[in-house]
Design a protein around this motif. Structure first.
Motif, mmCIF file in Angstrom:
data_model
loop_
_atom_site.group_PDB
_atom_site.id
_atom_site.type_symbol
_atom_site.label_atom_id
_atom_site.label_comp_id
_atom_site.label_asym_id
_atom_site.label_seq_id
_atom_site.Cartn_x
_atom_site.Cartn_y
_atom_site.Cartn_z
ATOM 1 N N VAL A 188 0.842 -1.209 0.000
ATOM 2 C CA VAL A 188 0.000 0.000 0.000
ATOM 3 C C VAL A 188 0.870 1.248 0.000
ATOM 4 N N LEU A 189 1.925 1.232 0.800
ATOM 5 C CA LEU A 189 2.814 2.390 0.869
ATOM 6 C C LEU A 189 3.481 2.637 -0.483
ATOM 7 N N PHE A 190 3.917 1.569 -1.130
ATOM 8 C CA PHE A 190 4.553 1.706 -2.439
ATOM 9 C C PHE A 190 3.574 2.285 -3.454
ATOM 10 N N MET A 191 2.378 1.733 -3.504
ATOM 11 C CA MET A 191 1.386 2.208 -4.471
ATOM 12 C C MET A 191 0.953 3.636 -4.161
ATOM 13 N N TRP A 192 0.847 3.956 -2.881
ATOM 14 C CA TRP A 192 0.390 5.296 -2.503
ATOM 15 C C TRP A 192 1.392 6.362 -2.943
ATOM 16 N N LYS A 193 2.654 6.008 -2.868
ATOM 17 C CA LYS A 193 3.676 6.976 -3.259
ATOM 18 C C LYS A 193 3.869 7.029 -4.770
ATOM 19 N N ARG A 194 3.627 5.907 -5.468
ATOM 20 C CA ARG A 194 3.864 5.856 -6.908
ATOM 21 C C ARG A 194 2.596 6.123 -7.718
ATOM 22 N N ARG A 195 1.607 5.303 -7.536
ATOM 23 C CA ARG A 195 0.380 5.388 -8.327
ATOM 24 C C ARG A 195 -0.830 5.175 -7.422
ATOM 25 N N PRO A 196 -1.209 6.148 -6.603
ATOM 26 C CA PRO A 196 -2.333 5.939 -5.687
ATOM 27 C C PRO A 196 -3.634 5.614 -6.407
ATOM 28 N N SER A 197 -3.797 6.125 -7.612
ATOM 29 C CA SER A 197 -5.039 5.861 -8.348
ATOM 30 C C SER A 197 -5.140 4.400 -8.790
ATOM 31 N N TRP A 198 -4.010 3.699 -8.797
ATOM 32 C CA TRP A 198 -4.004 2.298 -9.210
ATOM 33 C C TRP A 198 -4.230 1.328 -8.034
ATOM 34 N N LEU A 199 -4.258 1.837 -6.830
ATOM 35 C CA LEU A 199 -4.290 0.971 -5.655
ATOM 36 C C LEU A 199 -5.489 0.024 -5.679
ATOM 37 N N PHE A 200 -6.669 0.568 -5.972
ATOM 38 C CA PHE A 200 -7.869 -0.264 -5.967
ATOM 39 C C PHE A 200 -7.747 -1.384 -6.999
ATOM 40 N N ALA A 201 -7.297 -1.046 -8.193
ATOM 41 C CA ALA A 201 -7.175 -2.046 -9.259
ATOM 42 C C ALA A 201 -6.142 -3.108 -8.899
ATOM 43 N N VAL A 202 -5.039 -2.690 -8.277
ATOM 44 C CA VAL A 202 -4.002 -3.650 -7.887
ATOM 45 C C VAL A 202 -4.535 -4.621 -6.832
ATOM 46 N N LEU A 203 -5.293 -4.091 -5.868
ATOM 47 C CA LEU A 203 -5.853 -4.960 -4.833
ATOM 48 C C LEU A 203 -6.849 -5.955 -5.420
ATOM 49 N N VAL A 204 -7.695 -5.483 -6.323
ATOM 50 C CA VAL A 204 -8.677 -6.374 -6.948
ATOM 51 C C VAL A 204 -7.966 -7.451 -7.770
ATOM 52 N N ALA A 205 -6.957 -7.059 -8.548
ATOM 53 C CA ALA A 205 -6.228 -8.022 -9.371
ATOM 54 C C ALA A 205 -5.509 -9.055 -8.507
ATOM 55 N N THR A 206 -4.888 -8.584 -7.417
ATOM 56 C CA THR A 206 -4.185 -9.502 -6.519
ATOM 57 C C THR A 206 -5.166 -10.461 -5.860
ATOM 58 N N ALA A 207 -6.326 -9.938 -5.448
ATOM 59 C CA ALA A 207 -7.342 -10.792 -4.826
ATOM 60 C C ALA A 207 -7.840 -11.852 -5.804
ATOM 61 N N CYS A 208 -8.062 -11.467 -7.030
ATOM 62 C CA CYS A 208 -8.525 -12.434 -8.035
ATOM 63 C C CYS A 208 -7.478 -13.514 -8.292
ATOM 64 N N ALA A 209 -6.215 -13.101 -8.336
ATOM 65 C CA ALA A 209 -5.139 -14.079 -8.546
ATOM 66 C C ALA A 209 -5.055 -15.050 -7.368
ATOM 67 N N SER A 210 -5.175 -14.522 -6.163
ATOM 68 C CA SER A 210 -5.126 -15.367 -4.975
ATOM 69 C C SER A 210 -6.315 -16.318 -4.937
ATOM 70 N N LEU A 211 -7.500 -15.830 -5.293
ATOM 71 C CA LEU A 211 -8.690 -16.680 -5.330
ATOM 72 C C LEU A 211 -8.516 -17.796 -6.358
ATOM 73 N N ALA A 212 -8.023 -17.450 -7.520
ATOM 74 C CA ALA A 212 -7.807 -18.467 -8.554
ATOM 75 C C ALA A 212 -6.789 -19.509 -8.085
ATOM 76 N N TYR A 213 -5.737 -19.049 -7.425
ATOM 77 C CA TYR A 213 -4.732 -19.976 -6.905
ATOM 78 C C TYR A 213 -5.344 -20.899 -5.855
ATOM 79 N N SER A 214 -6.177 -20.346 -4.959
ATOM 80 C CA SER A 214 -6.776 -21.175 -3.915
ATOM 81 C C SER A 214 -7.704 -22.226 -4.504
#
Length: 655
Positions: free
Chosen positions: A150-176
């Motif tokens: 979150v800290l990295f995204m907030w400093k670099r691309r805060p507008s992308w944070l929501f999309a990154v979290l959703v993408a990561t969650a989807c990847a984790s769900l698919a892996y599970s």
């Protein structure tokens, strides 16, 4: 962050099903999904991080200090309270496992340990006091990495944070979903499979920050219903986490987003009963499993539901005490205990170091057996199995006979025993009885080496078995030994999935005839040299360590325990071995079947221990008493053979 009473209520709705599930109330068959709901709530609380980042007040050090103050004091208290009960009541092998869990808990790695050691739903899991700490380890691991992302995204691309979290969650769900089919145990315990549940809460937090603060009765009722459905209709066979876990996770998301004041669900979750339990839910979660585990450890019979229900209530009482006297004093404002970061870090480091040191001592001493009462220590010592002259690796047998492994060698006649560690456990009793008959005994035993020429098991420990067996057989046919006992863990050997034939790996499906030929060749080579062969057949074996189980029952108050298994189960498990062992028809072969000794005293049952007399040490190897019983049967077969064949050569069978 504005306090929401209904979130405390949701904590209560998560923790009580977990407690009642672990207590054994079958109505709450899916109560374990309360942990999944907890993960969603934990992810939701990153609102604090986002608000501080938006205000420019976020500090990573301060965040980790808050987590330490929130999680560690109550955890340390519960672990400390476990120590005296474990010391007094837990047997050495289990105490060693408890010591390992102390180390893993201190290093935030309990999920890795319990994945390696025990299944969450395994029968013995109910007697593991710190099993539930796996979920705390997963949460700690999440909070090690998530703030950095979150800290990295907030400093670099805060507008992308929501999309990154959703993408990561989807990847984790698919892996599970994938891992639930391929690696179900690792899937249950590991962060990559669980991350999407935390992220689901974090996504709710971001949605809330974007302005979603409207309540909805239909959606919050739907969410609460999804959680309730999971609690009552899921069970141990449900693949969690996977896409199936979307039911409780999405349910928790709907409650977090739409159970606002004014809705029925918020009103229910905001009642005094829910909020009080919710406030103490963390401590309640910590207390319940040790209470249940030690009750099961100490009880001769499984505790009744009434007892487990009373212990569930006691966990809430203890939880209130630890919440009021431990959790709150470490967290409250300026008057908190250990107010400075330096004092907190020093104290935490000291406690963790002490836990790790104690855990290492418990592990290295194999469970500190000296702490047990003298009769239990004596029983354990008397029922160990003999490892004398049990070779390992490629050394120690380059010259045969092995001088240090010839017992009663002054006698004119000498027999030999060839096999693996099971043969080693038989040797002392056999040598003693043969000595009384003026016969010596050569022990030729190697770990994992079943006495079958040209074939071995695939595991690394068996890599030298081909050469060992070849050397042993070559020596025996050239020696003056005229009777050889073949003893091994035949059941283990004949149920391998792969074998190594002269260096070539072969699957079991292609190995049947080759195994039969190899065993026939082994026996034939010996009998062709005029050697009488005595095959010791499979014996009843346990699925837990038998001597330790007997000692545990004695420690609980049962003076002379009996442990048996079903005779039909034993015969069914042993039938593949019997098929191979029955095949050689040479008249120089004797067969000794331990089932005749251990089965039938109680109709339809086979003894592993009878009225305190224990026959099996661990799961496989004979205790001295078990070995003596088998040796008695061996000598009966030898005498019968010598009566049948006056020149000392063997008849077909001991039957």
């Amino acid at each position: 962050m504005i306090y929401r009473r209904e979130i405390d209520g949701l904590r209560a709705a998560a923790v009580m099903p977990v407690i009642l599930f672990h207590a054994g109330f079958s109505f709450f068959s899916g109560g374990f999904i309360g942990v999944d709901v907890f993960f969603v709530i934990s992810g939701f609380l990153i609102t604090i991080i986002l608000e501080e980042m938006r205000n420019g007040t976020f500090s990573l050090a301060a965040f980790y200090e808050r987590r330490a103050r929130r999680l560690l004091p109550a955890l340390f208290l519960v672990v400390l309270c476990c120590l005296p009960f474990a010391w007094l009541w837990v047997m050495p092998e289990e105490f060693r496992a408890f010591s390992d869990s102390l180390i893993a808990t201190s290093l935030s790695g309990a999920n890795f340990l319990f994945w390696f050691k025990s299944g969450y739903f395994a029968p013995e899991a109910g007697e593991v006091p710190l099993l539930h700490i796996w979920s705390l380890a997963v949460e700690e691991q999440y909070y090690m990495f998530f703030p950095l992302l979150v800290l990295f995204m907030w400093k670099r691309r805060p507008s992308w944070l929501f999309a990154v979290l959703v993408a990561t969650a989807c990847a984790s769900l698919a892996y599970s979903e994938w891992a639930s089919r391929v690696f179900p145990s690792a899937n249950f315990y590991f962060l990559p499979s669980r991350a999407w549940e935390f992220l689901a809460g974090s996504i709710c937090s971001l949605v809330q920050l974007k302005g979603q603060k409207r309540g909805s009765d239909p959606l919050s009722l739907l969410g609460f219903g999804m959680i309730a459905f999971s609690v009552f209709y899921f069970d141990e066979t449900s693949p969690i986490p996977s896409t199936l876990a979307l039911v409780p996770v999405v349910g928790a998301m709907l409650v977090l987003l739409f159970a606002r004041q004014g809705t029925f669900v918020a009103a229910l979750l905001s009642t005094r009963a829910f909020t009080v339990v919710g406030q103490i839910s963390y401590s309640a979660y910590l207390w319940h499993q040790p209470l249940f585990a030690f009750a099961r450890i100490r009880s001769i019979d499984p505790p009744s539901l009434a007892v487990m229900g009373a212990l569930a209530c006691l966990s809430l009482v203890l939880a209130y005490g630890s919440w009021h006297f431990v959790e709150q004093p470490f967290r409250r404002g300026e008057r908190r205990l250990l107010p400075s970061t330096r004092s907190l870090v020093a104290s935490v480091s000291l406690v963790l170091a002490a836990f790790i040191a104690f855990g290492l001592y418990g592990h290295d001493t194999r469970g500190i057996p000296w702490r047990l009462p003298a009769p239990i220590k004596e029983f354990m010592a008397d029922n160990d199995w003999s490892k004398t002259c049990l070779l390992e690796g490629s050394s120690g047998w380059d010259a045969m006979p092995i001088e240090d492994c010839i017992f009663n060698g002054s006698h004119a006649e000498t027999y030999a025993i060839l096999g693996d560690s099971l043969a080693s456990s038989l040797t002392p009793a056999l040598a003693k009885r043969l000595d009384s008959m003026n016969i010596g005994l050569q022990q030729i035993t190697h770990s994992f080496c079943t006495p079958v020429t040209d074939v071995s098991m695939v595991p690394h420990q068996a890599r030298d078995c081909g050469a060992f067996n070849a050397a042993a057989i070559d020596y025996l046919v050239k020696s003056k030994v005229k009777t050889v006992f073949l003893a091994a863990s035949w059941k283990i050997f004949f149920e391998q999935s792969r074998y190594r034939f002269n260096g070539e790996e072969v699957a079991t499906s292609d190995a049947g005839q080759r195994l039969r030929d190899a065993f026939d060749k082994t026996v034939g080579t010996l009998t062709s040299a005029g050697i009488r062969v005595v095959i010791v057949y499979p014996h009843p074996r346990g699925d837990t360590e038998i001597a330790a189980k007997v000692a545990k029952l004695m420690h609980k108050g049962t003076p002379a325990p009996t442990i048996t298994i079903a005779e039909d189960d034993f015969l069914q498990q042993s039938s593949p071995s019997y098929a191979y062992l029955n095949h050689p028809k040479d008249r120089h072969v004797l067969r000794v079947d331990p089932a005749k000794i251990f089965c039938g005293i109680e109709t339809g049952r086979c003894d592993l221990a009878r009225e305190g007399k224990t026959f099996i040490s661990d799961k496989v190897h004979f205790t001295p008493a078990g070995a003596e019983a088998v040796v008695d049967e061996i000598l009966v077969a030898l005498r019968r053979d010598e009566m049948t064949d006056g020149n000392g050569m063997a008849a077909l069978s001991s039957d």
